[in-house]
Design a protein around this motif. Structure first.
Motif, PDB file in Angstrom:
ATOM      1  N   GLY A   4       0.571  -0.822  -0.046  1.00 38.92           N
ATOM      2  CA  GLY A   4       0.123  -0.252  -0.438  1.00 38.92           C
ATOM      3  C   GLY A   4       0.807   1.426   0.312  1.00 38.92           C
ATOM      4  O   GLY A   4       0.187   2.408  -0.389  1.00 38.92           O
ATOM      5  N   THR A   5       1.877   1.134   0.064  1.00 43.38           N
ATOM      6  CA  THR A   5       3.105   2.039   0.093  1.00 43.38           C
ATOM      7  C   THR A   5       2.991   3.159  -1.631  1.00 43.38           C
ATOM      8  O   THR A   5       3.330   2.273  -2.133  1.00 43.38           O
ATOM      9  CB  THR A   5       4.826   2.198   0.584  1.00 43.38           C
ATOM     10  OG1 THR A   5       4.639   1.688   1.054  1.00 43.38           O
ATOM     11  CG2 THR A   5       5.500   3.196   0.427  1.00 43.38           C
ATOM     12  N   PHE A   9       1.675   5.163   3.396  1.00 43.64           N
ATOM     13  CA  PHE A   9       0.741   4.232   2.920  1.00 43.64           C
ATOM     14  C   PHE A   9      -0.335   5.109   2.306  1.00 43.64           C
ATOM     15  O   PHE A   9      -1.194   6.413   2.558  1.00 43.64           O
ATOM     16  CB  PHE A   9      -0.212   3.408   3.910  1.00 43.64           C
ATOM     17  CG  PHE A   9      -0.912   2.921   3.906  1.00 43.64           C
ATOM     18  CD1 PHE A   9      -0.938   1.868   2.798  1.00 43.64           C
ATOM     19  CD2 PHE A   9      -2.793   2.862   3.742  1.00 43.64           C
ATOM     20  CE1 PHE A   9      -1.828   0.750   3.268  1.00 43.64           C
ATOM     21  CE2 PHE A   9      -3.141   1.964   3.481  1.00 43.64           C
ATOM     22  CZ  PHE A   9      -3.144   1.449   3.429  1.00 43.64           C
ATOM     23  N   THR A  48      -8.184   6.315   1.247  1.00 45.65           N
ATOM     24  CA  THR A  48      -9.139   5.711   1.806  1.00 45.65           C
ATOM     25  C   THR A  48      -9.481   5.668   3.486  1.00 45.65           C
ATOM     26  O   THR A  48      -8.395   5.780   4.184  1.00 45.65           O
ATOM     27  CB  THR A  48      -9.007   3.389   1.714  1.00 45.65           C
ATOM     28  OG1 THR A  48      -9.975   2.687   1.981  1.00 45.65           O
ATOM     29  CG2 THR A  48      -7.434   3.664   2.009  1.00 45.65           C
ATOM     30  N   GLU A  49     -10.770   5.007   3.772  1.00 43.15           N
ATOM     31  CA  GLU A  49     -10.472   5.012   5.456  1.00 43.15           C
ATOM     32  C   GLU A  49     -10.636   3.275   5.610  1.00 43.15           C
ATOM     33  O   GLU A  49     -11.461   3.177   6.805  1.00 43.15           O
ATOM     34  CB  GLU A  49     -12.005   6.236   5.681  1.00 43.15           C
ATOM     35  CG  GLU A  49     -12.024   7.162   5.755  1.00 43.15           C
ATOM     36  CD  GLU A  49     -13.251   8.235   6.043  1.00 43.15           C
ATOM     37  OE1 GLU A  49     -14.208   7.453   5.898  1.00 43.15           O
ATOM     38  OE2 GLU A  49     -13.483   8.990   6.229  1.00 43.15           O
ATOM     39  N   LYS A  50     -10.633   2.576   4.422  1.00 44.48           N
ATOM     40  CA  LYS A  50     -11.000   0.869   4.822  1.00 44.48           C
ATOM     41  C   LYS A  50      -9.521   0.013   4.511  1.00 44.48           C
ATOM     42  O   LYS A  50      -9.812  -0.236   3.268  1.00 44.48           O
ATOM     43  CB  LYS A  50     -11.989   1.009   3.714  1.00 44.48           C
ATOM     44  CG  LYS A  50     -13.697   0.963   4.518  1.00 44.48           C
ATOM     45  CD  LYS A  50     -14.545   0.972   3.282  1.00 44.48           C
ATOM     46  CE  LYS A  50     -15.956   1.570   3.834  1.00 44.48           C
ATOM     47  NZ  LYS A  50     -16.880   0.852   3.024  1.00 44.48           N
ATOM     48  N   PRO A  51      -8.639   0.759   5.335  1.00 43.01           N
ATOM     49  CA  PRO A  51      -7.612  -0.258   4.801  1.00 43.01           C
ATOM     50  C   PRO A  51      -7.134  -1.343   4.813  1.00 43.01           C
ATOM     51  O   PRO A  51      -6.592  -1.813   3.736  1.00 43.01           O
ATOM     52  CB  PRO A  51      -6.510   0.214   6.090  1.00 43.01           C
ATOM     53  CG  PRO A  51      -6.621   1.187   6.979  1.00 43.01           C
ATOM     54  CD  PRO A  51      -8.678   1.331   6.411  1.00 43.01           C
ATOM     55  N   HIS A  52      -8.188  -2.609   4.830  1.00 43.58           N
ATOM     56  CA  HIS A  52      -9.040  -3.847   4.826  1.00 43.58           C
ATOM     57  C   HIS A  52      -8.644  -3.984   3.412  1.00 43.58           C
ATOM     58  O   HIS A  52      -8.637  -5.113   2.835  1.00 43.58           O
ATOM     59  CB  HIS A  52      -9.108  -4.064   5.900  1.00 43.58           C
ATOM     60  CG  HIS A  52     -10.506  -3.733   6.428  1.00 43.58           C
ATOM     61  ND1 HIS A  52     -11.633  -2.660   6.563  1.00 43.58           N
ATOM     62  CD2 HIS A  52     -12.092  -4.600   5.365  1.00 43.58           C
ATOM     63  CE1 HIS A  52     -12.634  -2.202   6.453  1.00 43.58           C
ATOM     64  NE2 HIS A  52     -12.525  -3.495   5.224  1.00 43.58           N
ATOM     65  N   THR A  56      -8.606  -1.446   0.632  1.00 42.31           N
ATOM     66  CA  THR A  56      -7.089  -1.901  -0.179  1.00 42.31           C
ATOM     67  C   THR A  56      -6.488  -3.258   0.284  1.00 42.31           C
ATOM     68  O   THR A  56      -5.543  -3.234  -0.808  1.00 42.31           O
ATOM     69  CB  THR A  56      -6.259  -0.402   0.563  1.00 42.31           C
ATOM     70  OG1 THR A  56      -7.514   0.806   0.633  1.00 42.31           O
ATOM     71  CG2 THR A  56      -5.423   0.262  -0.489  1.00 42.31           C
ATOM     72  N   GLU A  57      -6.148  -3.321   0.958  1.00 48.51           N
ATOM     73  CA  GLU A  57      -4.966  -4.264   1.540  1.00 48.51           C
ATOM     74  C   GLU A  57      -5.612  -5.731   0.555  1.00 48.51           C
ATOM     75  O   GLU A  57      -4.245  -6.199   0.237  1.00 48.51           O
ATOM     76  CB  GLU A  57      -4.233  -4.419   2.984  1.00 48.51           C
ATOM     77  CG  GLU A  57      -4.279  -3.496   3.179  1.00 48.51           C
ATOM     78  CD  GLU A  57      -4.045  -3.872   5.306  1.00 48.51           C
ATOM     79  OE1 GLU A  57      -4.497  -4.904   5.367  1.00 48.51           O
ATOM     80  OE2 GLU A  57      -3.828  -3.515   6.054  1.00 48.51           O
ATOM     81  N   ARG A 101     -13.893   6.833  -2.037  1.00 47.14           N
ATOM     82  CA  ARG A 101     -12.646   7.737  -1.610  1.00 47.14           C
ATOM     83  C   ARG A 101     -12.961   8.759  -0.912  1.00 47.14           C
ATOM     84  O   ARG A 101     -13.707   9.839  -1.342  1.00 47.14           O
ATOM     85  CB  ARG A 101     -11.697   7.523  -2.669  1.00 47.14           C
ATOM     86  CG  ARG A 101     -11.859   5.996  -3.123  1.00 47.14           C
ATOM     87  CD  ARG A 101     -10.255   5.366  -1.764  1.00 47.14           C
ATOM     88  NE  ARG A 101      -9.506   3.847  -1.732  1.00 47.14           N
ATOM     89  CZ  ARG A 101     -10.784   2.751  -2.244  1.00 47.14           C
ATOM     90  NH1 ARG A 101     -12.027   2.763  -1.117  1.00 47.14           N
ATOM     91  NH2 ARG A 101     -10.000   1.772  -2.399  1.00 47.14           N
TER      92      ARG A 101
END
Length: 862
Positions: free
Chosen positions: A393-394, A417, A421-425, A427-428, A447
């Motif tokens: 995510g970088t 990172f 996004t407010e939902k990192p999971h 994006t991952e 977003r």
């Protein structure tokens, strides 16, 4: 002392005595031969010792040494043998019956002293016509189990061999074999040392060239290293490296050195790959050229001998192949002929391979640099947000459009990172899918902007796989807020349109019902009037009423058919049929109009042989519309002609008239809806302009085409229909129903239910006139009450009933009486879903008002 031994041995041989070789003299001879053999370091030197000293020691007049090569003997050297004998036996099979061959085969000495021994031992040699056949000694040259060859000695005819002679000969054979084996070993060692020296020199040259190639990072640097170092390694006078242009149609010399290459008069200019030159030929065909003389070069490439061009004496041209494709051509030339030996060819082969690898690497590097610069420029100029992320995510690349869309600058995002996004999971999870090679396309996500508000966007993500196997993610984001709003508006518009379409369908169904309902009792009343045979002088008036009612029915049918076709709700039931059968139905439909206007109709339609796959009813409607159209626009007493023929894979149907014709400006739109030809104020043509539109739509549904032709007003018109033809044997002609008797024998109990009282009463009167028992109801509850006592066998029901519609009534009757009652729907609702719903409700038949009374009687009352 050795000289004396030789002289005495020779004297004894000439005296015709058995060879007198004393023990002392024999030892001296062996010593001299042994010393000579020890100093002999080649096969030729060993043969020379045997031929000179060995023959003298034995007192032989001639001697020969032959070596084994495969399945043959090859004479290594000979002495005292006639040239014609040497020519005959220079090379002969090991299986031949010669003295040497026999000695090798037996692995033992062969001694021949008499003519009889010759004939018994060596018949092939005995039959030879060249040379004397005196006494012979043949010895195998053996070292252990290995056969090196054999040697033979010839003696004067008078010589007889003593035991000492035989022993000396055997000793000579052993010493000669050992000396030959030692000479071979010495020669192999010498060659091995020379080969090691050549290999060391080649390795040194290859290492120098490899180092130069490894340091080269561009195709031009590779070409210079190859041309300079490889030319020096091969001691060539010239070297050329050429590569193809991007289109692959020409070659360009990347680098050359030495004498000017006649393969390209101007090395910096590209030349065609189909040119007759070594570079072009090798690139086109992949052929490796190795030409060792000027004559061979000029014979293969005549242009090499042109004016002012120096042809090399030797030439080597190799394709540079990498990853299965030719990426260039390398040529070397020498001034001398035959300059390239096997060792040089081996060096060249290795140089070509390494050059191809280095050139391919340099080209890939150049392409990568080019693509990298292109990608960087593209991402920077891209009008939508684009970014490159590591799989964790970088952010690594953040283009200006992303800055504008999300509010964060590249300095704020690169190296951290993904901030949008407010939902990192989530994006991952996306990045994990991309890392596995998946391409994510048109994924709608939300977003956030730097200022906090949400952005509706469409996400496209794809993996970027690098040469070291690492993976990054290229993501492109597009703001779809406007699109989402437009989609919402489209959905609202669609719902409005769908609701309008539904209401239109309901209106058309109701319109058909309301238009057909009053027509039904009129037709039934006319039927009753004919049935009663009243002669009140009103026959003409009844005919007018019936004709106008039928015209109104036709208009309603056309209007509803056009609506169904435009909405794609019409279905065809096709089968193979003769076109003549369809024509007969169409003519029957249009005949009242022909009779009214006294038209002359000519029909040229074969009874058989023109088979088409059509919906019989719909195609009869097409042809009837064309005939009716011709009749309407043709004056009374005019002529109408119909014809059908086969052209290739089509059946062609024509309807021609000599009526009012069609203006040229009308021809392009004649088949459009609501388009009509010119008519007078009395609207004598009639119609709504729907007929030809129906014709085109129905013909198109059958996979055909329709066209119109006319020479202008007053000159008539011609309509042509083309349909796919079938084989005549595929036509089917089902039996037609037998005519109905006007009075049926079996009386039935019939329940008639219709809220149109005139329609119900007229139908009841028709059925009663045919002897059936009839009760009439005008709504569902009344019908159920009557049925409870009347027990009807047949129920003829309208659908659009008050209180309880015909579908509900049918379900109640079917539940109460099961299969004991036959239910028939006679209704103004005639669309496909109306029929389907009727059958689902339990009706056995479905008729659309107005229905002909005789048809109803023939089909419902068997």
């Amino acid at each position: 002392m050795v000289r004396e031994v030789r002289e005495e041995s020779g004297a004894a041989a000439r005296a015709g005595e058995t060879h007198p070789c004393g023990a002392l003299r024999r030892l001296v001879c062996l010593e001299e031969i042994t010393i000579a053999l020890l100093t002999a370091t080649s096969e030729d030197a060993v043969a020379k010792v045997i031929l000179d000293l060995g023959a003298a020691a034995l007192g032989a007049s001639a001697a020969v040494v032959a070596m084994v090569e495969g399945d043959e003997f090859v004479i290594l050297d000979a002495k005292g043998m006639p040239d014609e004998v040497l020519a005959q036996w220079r090379r002969h099979a090991r299986s031949a019956s010669t003295p040497i061959a026999m000695a090798v085969q037996r692995r033992a000495p062969v001694f021949i002293e008499t003519e009889a021994e010759w004939a018994a031992t060596c018949p092939d040699a005995a039959r030879a016509t060249v040379g004397p056949r005196g006494p012979r000694i043949a010895l195998p040259l053996l070292v252990g189990d290995r056969v090196l060859g054999g040697m033979g000695f010839s003696f004067p005819p008078s010589v007889r061999f003593t035991d000492e002679d035989r022993a000396l000969a055997v000793t000579l054979g052993r010493q000669c074999a050992l000396a030959l084996d030692r000479a071979r070993l010495f020669d192999a060692e010498r060659k091995a040392r020379a080969e090691l020296a050549r290999v060391a020199q080649r390795i040194d040259r290859l290492q120098h060239t490899t180092a130069a190639l490894a340091a080269a990072t561009t195709p031009l640097e590779v070409a210079r290293a190859v041309v300079v170092d490889a030319r020096a390694a091969l001691t060539a006078d010239r070297a050329v490296l050429a590569i193809p242009t991007p289109d692959g149609q020409r070659l360009v010399v990347l680098e050359h050195e030495g004498a000017a290459s006649w393969t390209s008069r101007t090395p910096s200019q590209p030349f065609p790959v189909d040119a007759n030159s070594p570079l072009a030929l090798t690139f086109r065909t992949g052929e490796r050229l190795r030409l060792s003389s000027r004559a061979a070069i000029e014979a293969r490439f005549p242009a090499a001998s042109g004016e002012g061009v120096v042809t090399p004496g030797s030439l080597l041209c190799h394709p540079l192949v990498a990853r299965g494709r030719t990426i260039g051509v390398l040529l070397f030339g020498w001034g001398a002929e035959g300059a390239l030996d096997a060792d040089g060819a081996s060096i060249a082969e290795e140089l070509v391979h390494r050059s191809a690898v280095a050139l391919d690497r340099a080209m890939l590097h150049a392409a990568f640099e080019h693509e990298n610069r292109t990608l960087t420029a593209f991402i920077a100029a891209c009008p939508v947000a684009a970014m490159i992320l590591d799989t964790d995510g970088t952010v690594r690349v953040w283009n200006p459009a992303a800055e504008r869309m999300f509010g964060w600058s590249a300095a704020e995002t690169v190296g951290r990172f993904l901030p949008i996004t407010e939902k990192p999971h989530e994006t991952e999870a996306f990045l994990a899918r991309v890392a596995q090679g998946e391409v994510l396309s048109d994924i709608e996500v939300e977003r956030k902007h730097k200022l906090g508000h949400s952005i509706d966007m469409s996400l496209y993500s794809a993996p970027v796989v690098h040469g070291d196997g690492s993976v990054q993610c290229l993501s492109i984001c597009m703001d779809i807020g406007d699109r989402k709003q437009a989609e919402a508006e489209l959905r609202r518009a669609y719902e409005i349109a769908r609701d309008a379409d539904r209401r239109k369908d309901e209106f058309l169904a109701l319109l058909g019902h309301e238009l057909r309902n009053p027509l039904s009792p009129i037709l039934t009343a006319l039927y009753l009037m004919r049935l009663k045979g009243r002669t009140d002088g009103l026959e003409r008036e009844r005919d007018v009423i019936e004709r106008q009612v039928q015209h109104l029915v036709s208009l309603v049918d056309d209007l509803l058919d056009v609506s169904r076709i435009m909405r794609g709700k019409i279905q065809l039931s096709t089968r193979p049929i003769e076109i003549a059968r369809v024509f007969s139905q169409a003519i029957e439909i249009a005949s009242p109009l022909f009779e009214q206007k006294r038209h002359e109709l000519r029909v040229d339609v074969p009874a058989e042989g023109l088979v088409v796959e059509v919906d019989e009813t719909r195609m009869a409607q097409v042809l009837a519309n064309l005939l009716t159209n011709a009749a309407r626009y043709t004056d009374a007493g005019g002529h109408i002609a119909v014809a059908a023929r086969r052209e290739g894979d089509e059946v062609v149907v024509t309807v021609r008239d000599d009526g009012s014709g069609i203006p040229s400006e009308m021809l392009p739109v004649i088949f459009d809806l609501f388009v009509q030809g010119a008519r007078g104020a009395d609207r004598a043509g009639g119609g709504l302009g729907l007929g030809l539109g129906l014709v085109r739509s129905l013909v198109k549904l059958h996979g055909g085409a329709v066209s119109a032709r006319s020479e202008g007003p007053g000159r008539g018109s011609e309509f042509e229909v083309r349909l796919p033809a079938l084989s005549p044997r595929r036509a089917s002609s089902p039996d037609l129903p037998a005519p109905v008797s006007p009075r049926l024998s079996k009386v039935r109990r019939v329940l008639v239910v219709d809220d149109n009282r005139d329609a119900a009463q007229m139908l009841a009167e028709v059925l009663t006139s045919h002897g059936h028992e009839v009760v009439v109801a005008h709504d569902g509850p009344q019908a159920l009450a009557l049925a409870a006592t009347f027990r009807p066998e047949i129920g003829i029901l309208d659908i659009g009933l008050p209180v309880m519609d015909g579908y509900e009534l049918a379900l109640e009757l079917r539940t109460a009486y099961g299969e004991r009652i036959t239910l028939v729907a006679v209704t103004g609702y005639g669309q496909e879903h109306d029929k389907r719903r009727a059958f689902e409700a339990g009706f056995s038949r479905h008729y659309v008002k107005p229905v002909a009374a005789d048809a109803l009687l023939s089909e419902v009352f068997p």
